[in-house]
Design an enzyme around this catalytic site. Structure first.
Site, PDB file in Angstrom:
ATOM      1  N   ARG A  62      -6.270 -11.495  -6.468  1.00  9.53           N
ATOM      2  CA  ARG A  62      -5.182 -10.667  -5.955  1.00  9.53           C
ATOM      3  C   ARG A  62      -3.894 -11.104  -6.624  1.00  9.53           C
ATOM      4  O   ARG A  62      -3.709 -12.284  -6.939  1.00  9.53           O
ATOM      5  CB  ARG A  62      -5.003 -10.858  -4.443  1.00  9.53           C
ATOM      6  CG  ARG A  62      -5.921 -10.038  -3.562  1.00  9.53           C
ATOM      7  CD  ARG A  62      -5.582  -8.548  -3.619  1.00  9.53           C
ATOM      8  NE  ARG A  62      -6.470  -7.757  -2.789  1.00  9.53           N
ATOM      9  CZ  ARG A  62      -7.643  -7.231  -3.172  1.00  9.53           C
ATOM     10  NH1 ARG A  62      -8.085  -7.427  -4.411  1.00  9.53           N
ATOM     11  NH2 ARG A  62      -8.352  -6.507  -2.347  1.00  9.53           N
ATOM     12  N   GLU A  91       1.833  -5.176  -7.964  1.00  6.22           N
ATOM     13  CA  GLU A  91       1.198  -4.096  -8.722  1.00  6.22           C
ATOM     14  C   GLU A  91       1.357  -2.757  -7.989  1.00  6.22           C
ATOM     15  O   GLU A  91       1.432  -2.749  -6.757  1.00  6.22           O
ATOM     16  CB  GLU A  91      -0.297  -4.423  -8.962  1.00  6.22           C
ATOM     17  CG  GLU A  91      -1.150  -4.458  -7.720  1.00  6.22           C
ATOM     18  CD  GLU A  91      -2.584  -4.918  -8.022  1.00  6.22           C
ATOM     19  OE1 GLU A  91      -2.769  -5.960  -8.668  1.00  6.22           O
ATOM     20  OE2 GLU A  91      -3.502  -4.202  -7.565  1.00  6.22           O
ATOM     21  N   HIS A 116      -6.399  -3.562 -12.367  1.00 11.46           N
ATOM     22  CA  HIS A 116      -7.161  -3.782 -11.125  1.00 11.46           C
ATOM     23  C   HIS A 116      -8.429  -2.919 -11.090  1.00 11.46           C
ATOM     24  O   HIS A 116      -8.603  -2.069 -10.212  1.00 11.46           O
ATOM     25  CB  HIS A 116      -6.280  -3.506  -9.896  1.00 11.46           C
ATOM     26  CG  HIS A 116      -6.792  -4.172  -8.653  1.00 11.46           C
ATOM     27  ND1 HIS A 116      -5.979  -4.562  -7.615  1.00 11.46           N
ATOM     28  CD2 HIS A 116      -8.050  -4.506  -8.269  1.00 11.46           C
ATOM     29  CE1 HIS A 116      -6.703  -5.107  -6.644  1.00 11.46           C
ATOM     30  NE2 HIS A 116      -7.970  -5.076  -7.029  1.00 11.46           N
TER      31      HIS A 116
END
Ligand code: DGY
Length: 344
Positions: free
Chosen positions: A242, A271, A289
């Protein structure tokens, strides 16, 4: 009999929506609009359930605005978008999608380790820019070995273990790991004889450091300037966990000054924004991601989230809970594919 009303907060597979529509009144979001909190609360009015993603923060304020909400089923394994305490105190059940994505995510983690070590994207950008003017010379994009090197994994849940197996069996790597708790001997053996060490020893000893631990306030900036300073100058760092687990500004500084050789990041602080310094650096591989993004795995994640909603409303239980089940909800967790806690 009135059917439960469900909100699907982001776009998902049409077949998952069709399946949900056989059980519930469904409001979908086919345009994949990212709703700010007030809009999310508006869309959740009257809904008893939601199929959520990491984009939606489910916290005390949202729950207070949506008192009829009983379950949020994340279409992802991470659940740092849930305020688990707030959900538990209101008796709202949260679920996630462990296991179905572990091997796929491990594949991607390994792809990033290889890409960073072997300078894959750096070489590709050079070629695409038209700068490859003469045949390769002896040091051209020479990187670090992966086979027979030392892999250091921080966060040895299901995905960490799947990466350890790949490293040990496929690439003959020595595996070090650090985790909240030491694994049992059989699991360490199945992970290629993975050795439990302190975070500091792992950072000092590993040629390739991989982060795959869950995000929480306790794991915020697990890797910052002090930790980067412990790593070998020839080492790489890969983050598939993360954003926020790495201090991205400190990492950019270490990469610029070549205090570590390279990094690969699939997740970022804040993000989809990416720290501008990272965008300018050649020695970092950047992906948006997508570690779990294969069609089959994303479909399995959506289906497991739908399974949880259907099981909750029709059988009074869920498959993969991440919140404690309040006694008043009369929901029985089914221990199937997941343990609830350390499931990344
Ligand atoms: C997950 O499932 O948690 C992945 O990181 C996708 O968000």
């Amino acid at each position: 009999m009135t059917r439960p009303q469900i909100l699907v907060t982001r776009a998902t597979f049409p077949e998952t929506l069709e399946r949900l529509a056989r059980h519930f009144d469904v409001q979908a979001n086919p345009d994949d609009t990212i709703w700010p909190t007030d809009a999310l609360a508006r869309h959740l009015q009257g809904k008893q359930g939601a199929l959520t993603t990491g984009s939606e923060r489910i916290d005390a304020a949202l729950l207070a605005a949506c008192p009829q909400l009983k379950i949020c089923a994340n279409m992802i394994v991470g659940y740092n978008n849930f305020d688990v305490q707030a959900m538990a105190s209101r008796g709202v059940v949260g679920t996630n999608t462990p296991d179905v994505l572990s091997e796929t995510t491990a594949d991607f983690g390994f792809a990033l380790i290889l890409a960073a070590a072997r300078r894959l994207t750096e070489g590709e950008h050079f070629l695409r820019r038209g700068e490859w003017k003469k045949p390769s010379f002896y040091r051209m994009f020479a990187g670090a070995e992966v086979h027979a090197s030392t892999l250091g994994i921080i966060g040895m849940g299901r995905i960490g273990q799947a990466i350890a197996r790949r490293g040990a069996r496929g690439f003959g790597m020595t595996v070090l790991y650090h985790n909240r708790a030491r694994l049992d001997a059989a699991t360490e053996a199945a992970c290629g004889g993975a050795r439990y060490v302190s975070k500091e020893d792992l950072l000092r000893g590993a040629d390739h450091v991989l982060l795959v631990l869950p995000y929480s306030t306790a794991t915020h900036h697990t890797i910052g300037a002090a930790e980067l300073a412990l790593m070998k100058p020839s080492a790489t760092l890969t983050n598939i966990a993360r954003g926020g687990i790495v201090d991205d500004a400190a990492l950019a500084c270490a990469l610029r000054e070549r205090r570590i050789a390279a990094a690969a990041l699939d997740v970022f602080e804040g993000e989809p924004a990416v720290h501008p310094d990272l965008l300018r650096l050649p020695n970092v591989v950047l992906t948006p991601h997508i570690a779990s993004a294969t069609v089959a795995t994303r479909r399995a994640m959506a289906e497991l989230a739908a399974d949880n909603l259907i099981a909750f409303f029709e059988k009074g239980r869920v498959l993969t809970p991440v919140t404690p089940i309040a006694p008043t909800t009369a929901i029985t967790p089914v221990p199937s594919v997941a343990g609830a806690k350390e499931n990344t």
